[in-house]
Design an enzyme around this catalytic site. Sequence first.
Site, mmCIF file in Angstrom:
data_model
loop_
_atom_site.group_PDB
_atom_site.id
_atom_site.type_symbol
_atom_site.label_atom_id
_atom_site.label_comp_id
_atom_site.label_asym_id
_atom_site.label_seq_id
_atom_site.Cartn_x
_atom_site.Cartn_y
_atom_site.Cartn_z
ATOM 1 N N LYS A 118 -17.464 -96.534 33.974
ATOM 2 C CA LYS A 118 -17.938 -95.193 33.622
ATOM 3 C C LYS A 118 -19.095 -95.216 32.616
ATOM 4 O O LYS A 118 -19.995 -94.396 32.706
ATOM 5 C CB LYS A 118 -16.801 -94.279 33.163
ATOM 6 N N ASN A 141 -17.210 -90.015 25.604
ATOM 7 C CA ASN A 141 -16.402 -91.198 25.293
ATOM 8 C C ASN A 141 -17.287 -92.410 25.023
ATOM 9 O O ASN A 141 -16.810 -93.458 24.616
ATOM 10 C CB ASN A 141 -15.455 -91.490 26.477
ATOM 11 N N HIS A 187 -3.787 -98.538 30.441
ATOM 12 C CA HIS A 187 -3.085 -97.691 29.460
ATOM 13 C C HIS A 187 -1.631 -97.440 29.880
ATOM 14 O O HIS A 187 -1.094 -96.355 29.651
ATOM 15 C CB HIS A 187 -3.822 -96.362 29.265
#
Length: 445
Positions: A118, A141, A187
Amino acid sequence: MTDSDNLHVIVGLGHSGYSVARYLSQKGIPVAMTDSRANPPHLADVRETFPTLSISVGKLDEVLLESAAKVVLSPGVSLKEPAIARVVSRGIPVVGDIELFAEVANAPTLAITGTNAKSTVTTLVGEMAKKANLSVQVGGNLGVPALDLLTALPPDLYVLELSSFQLETTRSLAPRVATVLNITPDHMDRYATLQAYCDAKQRVYSGATVAVCNRDDPATECTRRVKSKLYFTLQAPRDNEFGLLKKNGDVYLAFENQLLMAVRELPVLGRHYQANALASLAVGHGYGLPMQPMLGALKQFKGLAHRCELVRERGKVSWYNDSKGTNVGATLAAILGLGPEISGKLVLIAGGVGKNADFSPLIPAIQQYVKTVILMGEAASLMAAQLGDGVEIRFVKSMEEAVAVAASVTVPNDSVLLSPACASFDMFKNFEHRGEVFTQCVEAL
């Protein structure tokens, strides 16, 4: 409503929390902050900038949270954190910095998420917009927090990288173009299931006009109602798709049946990077950027630091820094991206904090392209057990030792790849620090 009735409590004194404090204070909104860490990263900065601000650290201040009109949650804190879950159950609004941004953003937004790539795609799309002579603000981010991108004079376009954590507290973004680039397990210390992680990523499509999906990854398929969809694929493209076409022995980036540019003109090697280029073209095209400036940006973009970055060539051995490969999917993409492009074998340096990951998906790629795996850090023994005995495994205690062992097992035409498939916090400050130490060791050979 009095000032105290409008108290916004910011949870987390990291990068985004500090930006929220600046933003709300500029608007004259009363703010207090709390963090479960005794010494969070921006504690000194906040105290210096806002000497009168109420700050509570060491544990989340439940009395403070109960008094909030709104809670602004930093991405690193889960909505399932008991103190936050109680706030939610009492009906106090809980938002993140991206939601605050979405409420006031004064230009179209392109929103990019996915497990991997990303940052590269966000940066590339920003470069494409600049080439098309648009004023563009890039962040989220990546790099600059979203609220710091809000300028008095609005840009033509915002390009935001968004994490699953940020998307959990975002409701009203409504991006002009949204994409989920890929989904691989990550995660898993925060999400109960892969589906829960996938659902968080899919929130990026809410309110989007155009969805860009990865035809090679069904988990990215947009399940929300949008005006139109575009796809990218490493296969031959169909209608409304960017993909790869072969002609006269060359491989080309293509849109539908139209050849755009030869893959050999891309400055960065590997199939994973070709996917990034195609995804960036699809996002830009979805917004309406003209093709020639986009292709011009692709020809000039050398890639981001710590992402399959060529550090040096020494004795016909290439050394690649992919320290940003902090999960299994990223490392798999790096091996599959570089492996077929080189005539020798890969030596993989991996390990770190495992985040409850399953490393077994790496096995087929390692058996095909890797001759030695050099393991370090907390997860080393777990990784070795999961990878099995189909490949030579060497254990080391430092990056310096890892680089020395890699140098000793390579022959001409091999490549060494640092792609840890793990977080860095057991031995390094962050993935950048890990990549810098690797680079220093390689340059010292």
